[in-house]
Design a protein around this motif. Structure first.
Motif, PDB file in Angstrom:
ATOM      1  N   ILE A  46       0.848  -1.181   0.000  1.00 43.32           N
ATOM      2  CA  ILE A  46       0.000   0.000   0.000  1.00 43.32           C
ATOM      3  C   ILE A  46       0.890   1.238   0.000  1.00 43.32           C
ATOM      4  N   LEU A  47       0.684   2.095  -0.984  1.00 46.77           N
ATOM      5  CA  LEU A  47       1.474   3.306  -1.119  1.00 46.77           C
ATOM      6  C   LEU A  47       0.566   4.528  -1.099  1.00 46.77           C
ATOM      7  N   VAL A  48       1.096   5.634  -0.654  1.00 53.42           N
ATOM      8  CA  VAL A  48       0.406   6.908  -0.730  1.00 53.42           C
ATOM      9  C   VAL A  48       1.353   7.907  -1.390  1.00 53.42           C
ATOM     10  N   PRO A  49       1.356   7.973  -2.723  1.00 50.66           N
ATOM     11  CA  PRO A  49       2.264   8.900  -3.410  1.00 50.66           C
ATOM     12  C   PRO A  49       1.918  10.336  -3.074  1.00 50.66           C
ATOM     13  N   PRO A  50       2.884  11.235  -3.151  1.00 47.93           N
ATOM     14  CA  PRO A  50       2.624  12.634  -2.802  1.00 47.93           C
ATOM     15  C   PRO A  50       1.655  13.313  -3.751  1.00 47.93           C
ATOM     16  N   THR A  51       1.501  12.786  -4.985  1.00 50.51           N
ATOM     17  CA  THR A  51       0.592  13.409  -5.948  1.00 50.51           C
ATOM     18  C   THR A  51      -0.843  12.951  -5.791  1.00 50.51           C
ATOM     19  N   LEU A  52      -1.101  11.981  -4.891  1.00 51.16           N
ATOM     20  CA  LEU A  52      -2.443  11.460  -4.700  1.00 51.16           C
ATOM     21  C   LEU A  52      -2.908  11.705  -3.275  1.00 51.16           C
ATOM     22  N   THR A  53      -4.219  11.733  -3.121  1.00 46.84           N
ATOM     23  CA  THR A  53      -4.796  11.932  -1.797  1.00 46.84           C
ATOM     24  C   THR A  53      -5.327  10.628  -1.212  1.00 46.84           C
ATOM     25  N   GLN A  54      -5.183   9.537  -1.933  1.00 42.43           N
ATOM     26  CA  GLN A  54      -5.671   8.256  -1.452  1.00 42.43           C
ATOM     27  C   GLN A  54      -4.625   7.175  -1.680  1.00 42.43           C
ATOM     28  N   GLU A  66      -5.484   4.058  -9.830  1.00 43.68           N
ATOM     29  CA  GLU A  66      -4.900   5.314  -9.364  1.00 43.68           C
ATOM     30  C   GLU A  66      -3.379   5.321  -9.521  1.00 43.68           C
ATOM     31  N   PHE A  67      -2.767   4.166  -9.297  1.00 41.99           N
ATOM     32  CA  PHE A  67      -1.314   4.058  -9.450  1.00 41.99           C
ATOM     33  C   PHE A  67      -0.917   4.283 -10.908  1.00 41.99           C
ATOM     34  N   LYS A  68      -1.649   3.662 -11.832  1.00 46.48           N
ATOM     35  CA  LYS A  68      -1.336   3.804 -13.258  1.00 46.48           C
ATOM     36  C   LYS A  68      -1.622   5.217 -13.752  1.00 46.48           C
ATOM     37  N   GLU A  69      -2.690   5.825 -13.248  1.00 43.37           N
ATOM     38  CA  GLU A  69      -2.979   7.209 -13.616  1.00 43.37           C
ATOM     39  C   GLU A  69      -1.865   8.145 -13.145  1.00 43.37           C
ATOM     40  N   SER A  70      -1.363   7.882 -11.954  1.00 42.48           N
ATOM     41  CA  SER A  70      -0.279   8.709 -11.424  1.00 42.48           C
ATOM     42  C   SER A  70       0.967   8.598 -12.295  1.00 42.48           C
ATOM     43  N   ARG A 129      -4.941  18.399 -18.616  1.00 44.25           N
ATOM     44  CA  ARG A 129      -6.296  18.803 -18.229  1.00 44.25           C
ATOM     45  C   ARG A 129      -7.106  17.631 -17.673  1.00 44.25           C
ATOM     46  N   HIS A 130      -6.879  16.453 -18.258  1.00 48.17           N
ATOM     47  CA  HIS A 130      -7.648  15.283 -17.835  1.00 48.17           C
ATOM     48  C   HIS A 130      -6.743  14.049 -17.815  1.00 48.17           C
ATOM     49  N   VAL A 131      -6.993  13.167 -16.851  1.00 48.58           N
ATOM     50  CA  VAL A 131      -6.328  11.866 -16.775  1.00 48.58           C
ATOM     51  C   VAL A 131      -7.408  10.811 -16.627  1.00 48.58           C
ATOM     52  N   ASP A 132      -7.435   9.860 -17.559  1.00 48.70           N
ATOM     53  CA  ASP A 132      -8.461   8.818 -17.541  1.00 48.70           C
ATOM     54  C   ASP A 132      -7.809   7.454 -17.684  1.00 48.70           C
ATOM     55  N   GLU A 163      -1.046   8.571 -24.661  1.00 54.10           N
ATOM     56  CA  GLU A 163      -1.738   7.308 -24.426  1.00 54.10           C
ATOM     57  C   GLU A 163      -0.715   6.247 -24.025  1.00 54.10           C
ATOM     58  N   PHE A 164      -0.916   5.648 -22.856  1.00 50.67           N
ATOM     59  CA  PHE A 164       0.046   4.686 -22.327  1.00 50.67           C
ATOM     60  C   PHE A 164      -0.638   3.379 -21.942  1.00 50.67           C
ATOM     61  N   ILE A 165       0.108   2.291 -22.032  1.00 48.64           N
ATOM     62  CA  ILE A 165      -0.241   1.041 -21.359  1.00 48.64           C
ATOM     63  C   ILE A 165       0.886   0.754 -20.378  1.00 48.64           C
ATOM     64  N   ILE A 166       0.544   0.763 -19.108  1.00 46.63           N
ATOM     65  CA  ILE A 166       1.540   0.590 -18.046  1.00 46.63           C
ATOM     66  C   ILE A 166       1.278  -0.732 -17.343  1.00 46.63           C
ATOM     67  N   ALA A 167       2.214  -1.650 -17.467  1.00 49.80           N
ATOM     68  CA  ALA A 167       2.117  -2.943 -16.787  1.00 49.80           C
ATOM     69  C   ALA A 167       2.967  -2.921 -15.519  1.00 49.80           C
ATOM     70  N   ILE A 168       2.769  -3.919 -14.678  1.00 45.41           N
ATOM     71  CA  ILE A 168       3.522  -4.020 -13.431  1.00 45.41           C
ATOM     72  C   ILE A 168       4.325  -5.322 -13.466  1.00 45.41           C
ATOM     73  N   LYS A 169       5.630  -5.224 -13.323  1.00 46.94           N
ATOM     74  CA  LYS A 169       6.522  -6.374 -13.292  1.00 46.94           C
ATOM     75  C   LYS A 169       7.399  -6.284 -12.046  1.00 46.94           C
ATOM     76  N   ASN A 170       7.204  -7.251 -11.145  1.00 48.17           N
ATOM     77  CA  ASN A 170       7.972  -7.255  -9.888  1.00 48.17           C
ATOM     78  C   ASN A 170       7.843  -5.925  -9.144  1.00 48.17           C
TER      79      ASN A 170
END
Length: 203
Positions: A46-54, A66-70, A129-132, A163-170
């Protein structure tokens, strides 16, 4: 005969030994099952990055939207704010995140853009302006305005979408797809609505 008296006899000792063996074997089985379950269970961080409020959740191969949007916002701002002074740094910062499938093509494209920016002495700034996040395609869309300006020219402001596709590896993010275009986000909903519109007859 009382139980305490029975345990003092030879038969009592034998019974106690047999019962102890059963208990020990049972405990060993429980320990093995617990160890296998702990080994197979993916640990969540569980992380709370400085750019997020949750909080955002990351496992070995998955992460919350939220992690990928960040990360998408970070990459868009990194790539969209370029000057001749920091152009080489951007390539170094993005390189460790690239997946093998797009590694060479992205670095070659960035090298060409860096040469053009240095030659024309152009400064580029991106205002998001927007992150989706689109769960169906695992894509992150960061849209906003891109302003480019040369040393003796007026600012040129255009819409821009990353436009990104962000995967998680290790537990680490890996960029598996990137596209940049001067248009609004090409989400599935927008693409379906565009395909459904009647096309004008060509002369």
């Amino acid at each position: 005969m009382r139980w305490s008296d029975f345990l003092q006899t030879w038969d009592g000792h034998e019974t106690e030994n047999r019962l102890s063996r059963v208990i020990i074997i049972g405990l060993l089985v429980i320990c093995v099952i617990t160890s296998l379950a702990a080994w197979r269970t993916e640990r969540s961080i569980i992380l709370v990055p400085p750019t997020l409020t949750q909080e955002v959740e990351v496992t070995r191969s998955q992460a919350s939207s939220e992690f990928k949007e960040s990360w998408g916002l970070f990459l868009a701002e990194l790539l969209g704010n370029t000057t001749p002074a920091n152009a080489d740094f951007l390539k170094t910062a993005v390189e460790p995140l690239l997946a093998p499938d797009i590694y060479r093509s992205v670095l070659d494209a960035m090298s060409d853009q860096i040469k053009a920016i240095k030659m024309d002495r152009v400064a580029i700034s991106f205002t998001p302006r927007h992150v989706d996040y689109e769960a169906e395609t695992n894509k992150v869309f960061v849209s906003g305005e891109l302003k480019s300006q040369g040393p003796s020219s007026k600012p040129d402001v255009k819409p821009r979408t990353y436009e990104f596709i962000i995967a998680i590896k290790n537990y680490r993010p890996r960029l598996e797809y990137i596209d940049v275009y001067p248009d609004s986000p090409r989400t599935l909903e927008r693409l379906k609505s565009t395909q459904g519109q009647p096309q004008e007859a060509k002369p």
